[in-house]
Scaffold this motif. Structure first.
Motif, PDB file in Angstrom:
ATOM      1  N   GLU A 218      75.698   7.711   0.946  1.00 38.46           N
ATOM      2  CA  GLU A 218      75.491   7.697   2.516  1.00 38.46           C
ATOM      3  C   GLU A 218      74.726   8.352   2.502  1.00 38.46           C
ATOM      4  O   GLU A 218      73.987   8.838   4.005  1.00 38.46           O
ATOM      5  CB  GLU A 218      77.142   7.957   2.437  1.00 38.46           C
ATOM      6  CG  GLU A 218      76.869   8.656   4.018  1.00 38.46           C
ATOM      7  CD  GLU A 218      79.109   8.124   4.860  1.00 38.46           C
ATOM      8  OE1 GLU A 218      79.186   8.196   5.651  1.00 38.46           O
ATOM      9  OE2 GLU A 218      79.726   8.197   3.268  1.00 38.46           O
ATOM     10  N   ALA A 219      74.716   9.346   1.411  1.00 35.52           N
ATOM     11  CA  ALA A 219      73.929  10.525   1.618  1.00 35.52           C
ATOM     12  C   ALA A 219      72.211  10.412   2.199  1.00 35.52           C
ATOM     13  O   ALA A 219      71.012  10.526   3.058  1.00 35.52           O
ATOM     14  CB  ALA A 219      73.516  11.524   1.138  1.00 35.52           C
ATOM     15  N   ALA A 220      71.981   9.777   1.279  1.00 35.11           N
ATOM     16  CA  ALA A 220      70.297   8.396   1.225  1.00 35.11           C
ATOM     17  C   ALA A 220      70.593   8.145   2.767  1.00 35.11           C
ATOM     18  O   ALA A 220      68.420   8.007   3.157  1.00 35.11           O
ATOM     19  CB  ALA A 220      70.457   7.545   0.029  1.00 35.11           C
ATOM     20  N   LEU A 221      71.681   7.437   3.452  1.00 29.22           N
ATOM     21  CA  LEU A 221      71.302   6.935   4.148  1.00 29.22           C
ATOM     22  C   LEU A 221      71.083   7.740   5.551  1.00 29.22           C
ATOM     23  O   LEU A 221      70.289   7.788   6.106  1.00 29.22           O
ATOM     24  CB  LEU A 221      72.327   6.091   4.990  1.00 29.22           C
ATOM     25  CG  LEU A 221      72.897   4.480   4.275  1.00 29.22           C
ATOM     26  CD1 LEU A 221      74.215   4.230   4.491  1.00 29.22           C
ATOM     27  CD2 LEU A 221      70.834   3.445   4.741  1.00 29.22           C
ATOM     28  N   THR A 222      71.612   9.074   5.477  1.00 28.57           N
ATOM     29  CA  THR A 222      71.715  10.339   6.681  1.00 28.57           C
ATOM     30  C   THR A 222      70.007  10.837   6.016  1.00 28.57           C
ATOM     31  O   THR A 222      69.567  10.836   7.275  1.00 28.57           O
ATOM     32  CB  THR A 222      72.151  11.302   5.343  1.00 28.57           C
ATOM     33  OG1 THR A 222      73.790  10.336   6.401  1.00 28.57           O
ATOM     34  CG2 THR A 222      72.473  12.309   6.784  1.00 28.57           C
ATOM     35  N   LYS A 223      69.485  10.982   4.751  1.00 27.12           N
ATOM     36  CA  LYS A 223      68.818  11.497   5.454  1.00 27.12           C
ATOM     37  C   LYS A 223      67.212  10.776   5.172  1.00 27.12           C
ATOM     38  O   LYS A 223      66.191  11.012   6.237  1.00 27.12           O
ATOM     39  CB  LYS A 223      67.568  11.933   3.578  1.00 27.12           C
ATOM     40  CG  LYS A 223      68.987  12.466   2.960  1.00 27.12           C
ATOM     41  CD  LYS A 223      68.740  13.227   0.781  1.00 27.12           C
ATOM     42  CE  LYS A 223      69.248  13.937   0.644  1.00 27.12           C
ATOM     43  NZ  LYS A 223      69.281  13.881  -0.824  1.00 27.12           N
ATOM     44  N   TRP A 224      67.469   9.233   5.365  1.00 27.95           N
ATOM     45  CA  TRP A 224      66.116   8.619   5.955  1.00 27.95           C
ATOM     46  C   TRP A 224      66.410   8.170   7.463  1.00 27.95           C
ATOM     47  O   TRP A 224      65.841   7.681   7.719  1.00 27.95           O
ATOM     48  CB  TRP A 224      66.634   7.242   4.593  1.00 27.95           C
ATOM     49  CG  TRP A 224      65.906   7.569   3.760  1.00 27.95           C
ATOM     50  CD1 TRP A 224      65.811   8.109   3.133  1.00 27.95           C
ATOM     51  CD2 TRP A 224      64.268   6.889   3.196  1.00 27.95           C
ATOM     52  NE1 TRP A 224      65.183   7.871   1.639  1.00 27.95           N
ATOM     53  CE2 TRP A 224      63.763   6.722   2.036  1.00 27.95           C
ATOM     54  CE3 TRP A 224      63.300   7.012   4.786  1.00 27.95           C
ATOM     55  CZ2 TRP A 224      62.697   7.269   1.982  1.00 27.95           C
ATOM     56  CZ3 TRP A 224      61.694   6.164   4.288  1.00 27.95           C
ATOM     57  CH2 TRP A 224      61.748   6.885   2.714  1.00 27.95           C
ATOM     58  N   GLY A 225      67.480   8.906   8.039  1.00 29.89           N
ATOM     59  CA  GLY A 225      68.235   8.890   9.841  1.00 29.89           C
ATOM     60  C   GLY A 225      68.301   7.168  10.558  1.00 29.89           C
ATOM     61  O   GLY A 225      68.340   6.583  10.880  1.00 29.89           O
ATOM     62  N   MET A 226      69.238   6.809   8.606  1.00 34.10           N
ATOM     63  CA  MET A 226      69.786   5.323   8.751  1.00 34.10           C
ATOM     64  C   MET A 226      71.518   5.374   9.220  1.00 34.10           C
ATOM     65  O   MET A 226      72.396   6.014   8.821  1.00 34.10           O
ATOM     66  CB  MET A 226      69.392   4.799   8.246  1.00 34.10           C
ATOM     67  CG  MET A 226      68.115   4.551   7.520  1.00 34.10           C
ATOM     68  SD  MET A 226      67.082   3.351   5.977  1.00 34.10           S
ATOM     69  CE  MET A 226      68.266   1.796   5.788  1.00 34.10           C
TER      70      MET A 226
END
Length: 226
Positions: A218-226
């Motif tokens: 979920e953090a990775a999605l946030t970092k990529w603005g997804m």
């Protein structure tokens, strides 16, 4: 299996030998089309394609991959196994050399598109066997060394970006937030990782990562603005 009709009845003939292409790509964003096209351009007539998608050649052996297991089950004496190069079978020296020798013992001919190499178990001459086995070992060792060098270079680049204060986001997720949420919901109600992966068009490894490291995903999605 072929069927021949005669005056005296039906004769079951053994199926003709097949040429099978095994293809593998390491990420879900890649596809195997170019490997088949390259093999056909080199003159191979491909009867079947067996492919493992989004599967590492370093961390998994052929027997650990779903399609790799199917490949081993389907090949018969006289069949030809075609690979772009030996690194498609894997990047672990022991596993790949053992795999090629296993196929040769079973009467399967292993051929590569690159360099047009042919490995089979037909020869009984000890000198020819020694040369063949040494060549296999050299090719597989080279593939593993190149993979390890690439991995180290990538790690060095990541470390350099972090040390320079660059915003490092890691690899872009192969799924969007809606897909991520569906996977989370299905994991809570179904738990069948393979079925979820097929249904959502993801690799099994991706679904396992979401299951085991949900917060990080979920953090990775946030970092990529997804």
């Amino acid at each position: 299996m072929d069927i021949t009709l005669t005056d005296t009845g039906i004769i079951m003939n053994q199926s003709a030998n097949r040429t099978v292409l095994y293809a593998r790509v390491s990420t879900a964003e890649q596809n195997i089309d170019h490997q088949k096209t390259q093999a056909e351009a080199a003159g191979f007539t491909i009867d079947d394609v067996v492919a493992d998608l989004g599967t590492s050649g370093i961390s998994t052996t052929l027997a650990e991959r779903p399609e790799g297991r199917r490949l081993a089950d389907m090949l018969r004496r006289g069949d030809t196994l075609v690979v772009r190069w030996v690194d498609r079978l894997g990047l672990n020296y022991q596993d790949v050399t053992d795999t090629i020798r296993m196929f040769m013992r079973q009467g399967v001919v292993v051929r590569t598109v690159i360099n047009n190499m042919t490995f089979d178990g037909a020869t009984t001459d000890p000198m020819q066997e020694a040369v063949r086995d040494a060549l296999i070992a050299f090719m597989v060792a080279t593939a593993q060394a190149q993979a390890e060098a690439t991995k180290e270079a990538q790690k060095a680049g990541i470390d350099a970006a972090k040390s320079n204060g660059a915003k490092y986001r890691g690899g872009k997720p192969s799924y969007d937030r809606k897909t991520f949420q569906r996977v989370v919901d299905r994991l809570a109600t179904e738990g069948n990782v393979s079925a979820i992966a097929r249904g959502e068009g993801l690799t099994r490894q991706t679904v396992l990562r979401i299951r085991d490291r949900q917060a990080d995903c979920e953090a990775a999605l946030t970092k990529w603005g997804m």
